[in-house]
Enzyme design. Structure first.
Site, PDB file in Angstrom:
ATOM      1  N   LYS A  78       0.921  -1.281  -0.101  1.00  0.00           N
ATOM      2  CA  LYS A  78      -0.004   0.069  -0.023  1.00  0.00           C
ATOM      3  C   LYS A  78       0.651   1.272  -0.118  1.00  0.00           C
ATOM      4  O   LYS A  78       2.103   1.366   0.829  1.00  0.00           O
ATOM      5  CB  LYS A  78      -0.908  -0.065   1.147  1.00  0.00           C
ATOM      6  CG  LYS A  78      -1.817   1.103   1.432  1.00  0.00           C
ATOM      7  CD  LYS A  78      -2.849   1.027   2.747  1.00  0.00           C
ATOM      8  CE  LYS A  78      -3.903   1.800   2.872  1.00  0.00           C
ATOM      9  NZ  LYS A  78      -4.574   1.804   3.875  1.00  0.00           N
ATOM     10  N   SER A 153      -9.752   1.459   3.118  1.00  0.00           N
ATOM     11  CA  SER A 153      -8.767   2.228   2.207  1.00  0.00           C
ATOM     12  C   SER A 153      -7.775   1.393   1.429  1.00  0.00           C
ATOM     13  O   SER A 153      -7.403   2.030   0.534  1.00  0.00           O
ATOM     14  CB  SER A 153      -8.272   3.432   3.145  1.00  0.00           C
ATOM     15  OG  SER A 153      -7.356   2.800   4.087  1.00  0.00           O
ATOM     16  N   SER A 177      -9.730  -1.029   7.291  1.00  0.00           N
ATOM     17  CA  SER A 177      -9.153  -0.806   5.864  1.00  0.00           C
ATOM     18  C   SER A 177      -8.527  -1.949   5.316  1.00  0.00           C
ATOM     19  O   SER A 177      -8.099  -2.121   4.148  1.00  0.00           O
ATOM     20  CB  SER A 177      -8.423   0.502   5.795  1.00  0.00           C
ATOM     21  OG  SER A 177      -8.892   1.562   5.787  1.00  0.00           O
TER      22      SER A 177
HETATM   23  N1  GLN Z   1     -13.017   3.665   6.741  1.00  0.00           N
HETATM   24  C1  GLN Z   1     -12.370   4.088   8.094  1.00  0.00           C
HETATM   25  C2  GLN Z   1     -12.089   5.654   7.714  1.00  0.00           C
HETATM   26  O1  GLN Z   1     -12.106   6.172   6.911  1.00  0.00           O
HETATM   27  C3  GLN Z   1     -11.138   3.044   8.105  1.00  0.00           C
HETATM   28  C4  GLN Z   1     -10.077   3.676   7.427  1.00  0.00           C
HETATM   29  C5  GLN Z   1      -8.887   2.951   7.807  1.00  0.00           C
HETATM   30  O2  GLN Z   1      -8.809   1.920   8.265  1.00  0.00           O
HETATM   31  N2  GLN Z   1      -7.451   3.181   7.273  1.00  0.00           N
HETATM   32  O3  GLN Z   1     -11.554   6.296   8.810  1.00  0.00           O
END
Ligand code: GLN
Length: 487
Positions: A78, A153, A177
């Site tokens: 990532k 994400s 994410s």
């Molecule tokens: N969807 C969650 C957020 O937008 C989790 C994001 C993540 O785990 N990086 O904060």
């Protein structure tokens, strides 16, 4: 797709070890697959084709090394993880031209284990989002259905592994994410216990919640990647100095689930679930029972407050972590500015996307004097109580089972106009991070209605990734499997 690309990481490893496949061949298979699938799914921000080829040639020149557990294995990482001399953008204009002079510890460990980096995966900007539509560069598509999102994400990592561009990936998980894109893309995703993996070199979003973890096509593959990246690191004081068990050996110890008690949190199995998700997850629970596990209802009463708590704590930490990107110390710098204040304001306004700015503003607000006690302190207290809920449930159970998300992957654009609706996608994953526990997504079927993958979430006791992997491994071996997307 070539037979080679369709192999799991563990299968590829065996072929690399007995020299029936070489490192160059493995890398070429990955690059060929990237070339054919990338125009459709757009999972990668950058591809390190020449570097990967050069590294593979070096590896082949010396031959397989049994001491290197990932010798010759092409992987994707990532784009929130620092990679030496390779762009690390966080999918943000703010870091578009950032080339770190060092590797994140997790990346350095992969490389030291013989892995070959082939690409940096797309993501929501600074890991804020659930669909990978918040990338400043482009949105990634779900390989199972190009009109749908891959989740986020870490959606680039999820789509890339599901499309067999690489044999595994690293993602990061602050509120779901890793698990959400794994669920939407039909792969395995594992968020380790907070402190299990060093966060050094991961661009911080919410430091008390962030963890790096593997995203792979099989449970054993996840065990192998976790094995390599886990462990204490002097450069991350929150990484815990606890022994790292042999996860693959642990998985081999179990053929059934006898002796395990699995908790089903009532709050995760209520009527808010899409019927196809409820069905696929319930079938997996039934299978677990057939395999000898006892199941029982448990309660996580404070779950209803998890999203509110998370969006206070995560934004507060983000507003502080992202303060360094001001156009002076780090990041994009606006041109033709009037004065210093103008430089700060314009660099941050032009460099950050809407969602990131929304979070910074929210975070600064909940930390401001006058609101700190009402919001931030309160959220920190609720977090403790939530953690206690889990402690009680996990004192009676070896692990908890539930869905990863109330729905399967939805259409591109469906949620972008309503951030609150998007935040609700994290309802089942967020508490795991607030409590610092290990969590995992295991593909358990394709939804009857959408035909899209459904992920079962497994949550375990702190530092008990081994039990989680055992359970997931036995279920995987006894469920039909969903195959690969036709791409
Ligand atoms: N969807 C969650 C957020 O937008 C989790 C994001 C993540 O785990 N990086 O904060």
């Amino acid at each position: 797709m070539s037979e080679l690309s369709a192999l799991s990481l563990s299968e590829l490893r065996a072929k690399l070890a007995d020299k029936s496949v070489g490192a160059v061949e493995a890398v070429e298979a990955a690059l060929a697959r990237i070339e054919t699938t990338e125009p459709k799914i757009k999972a990668l921000i950058s591809v390190q084709a020449e570097e990967a080829r050069a590294r593979a040639r070096e590896l082949d020149a010396t031959g397989p090394d049994a001491a290197l557990p990932l010798w010759g294995v092409p992987l994707v990482v990532k784009d929130v993880l620092a990679t030496k001399d390779v762009p690390t953008t966080c999918a943000s204009k703010m870091l578009e031209n950032f080339r770190p002079v060092y590797d994140a510890t997790a990346v350095a460990k992969l490389k030291a284990a013989g892995a070959v980096l082939v690409g940096k995966a797309n993501m929501d900007e600074f890991a804020m989002g659930s669909t990978t539509e918040n990338s400043a560069f482009f949105a990634t598509r779900n390989p199972w259905d190009l009109s749908r999102v891959p989740g986020g994400s870490s959606g680039g990592s999820g789509a890339s592994v599901a499309a067999c561009q690489a044999f595994g990936a690293l993602g990061t998980d602050t509120g779901g994410s890793i698990r959400l894109p794994a669920s939407f893309c039909g792969i395995v995703g594992l968020k380790p216990t907070y402190g299990r993996v060093s966060r050094f070199g991961m661009v911080a979003f919410a430091s008390s919640l962030d963890q790096i973890g593997p995203m792979t096509r099989t449970v054993e593959d996840a065990a192998r990647l976790l094995q390599v990246i886990a462990g204490h690191d002097d450069r991350d004081s929150t990484s815990v100095d606890a022994p790292v068990p042999d996860y693959v050996a642990a998985m081999r110890e179990r053929r059934d689930l006898s002796g395990l008690t699995l908790g089903l949190p009532a709050e995760y199995w209520d009527e808010g679930l899409a019927p196809e998700v409820a069905e696929a997850c319930a079938a997996a629970v039934k299978k677990a029972e057939e395999l000898g596990a006892k199941t029982k209802r448990v309660n996580l009463k404070l779950s209803q407050y998890a999203i509110a708590t998370y969006y206070i704590i995560a934004t507060a930490e983000a507003s502080s972590n992202l303060a360094r990107f001001d156009g002076v110390r780090y990041g994009y710098r606006a041109k033709d500015v009037d004065d210093l204040m103008d430089l700060y304001v314009r660099s941050r306004s032009e460099g950050f996307g809407d969602e990131v700015q929304r979070r910074i503003i929210l975070g600064a607000y909940v930390l401001s004097s006058g609101y700190y006690d009402a919001y931030y302190r309160k959220a920190a207290q609720v977090r403790q109580l939530l953690r206690r809920d889990f402690q009680v449930a996990l004192s009676e159970c070896d692990a908890l089972l539930g869905p990863v998300c109330p729905t399967t992957a939805f259409k591109v654009g469906e949620m972008t106009s309503d951030p609150l609706q998007m935040y609700l996608m994290d309802i089942f994953t967020i508490s795991t991070n607030l409590a610092g526990l290990p969590g995992m997504s295991l593909p358990v079927g394709l939804g009857r209605e959408t035909g899209m993958p459904v992920g079962l979430q497994i949550t375990a006791r702190p530092f008990d990734e081994a039990t989680m992997l055992q359970l997931a491994g036995v279920l995987e071996a006894n469920l039909p499997g969903i195959g690969h997307p036709a791409l």
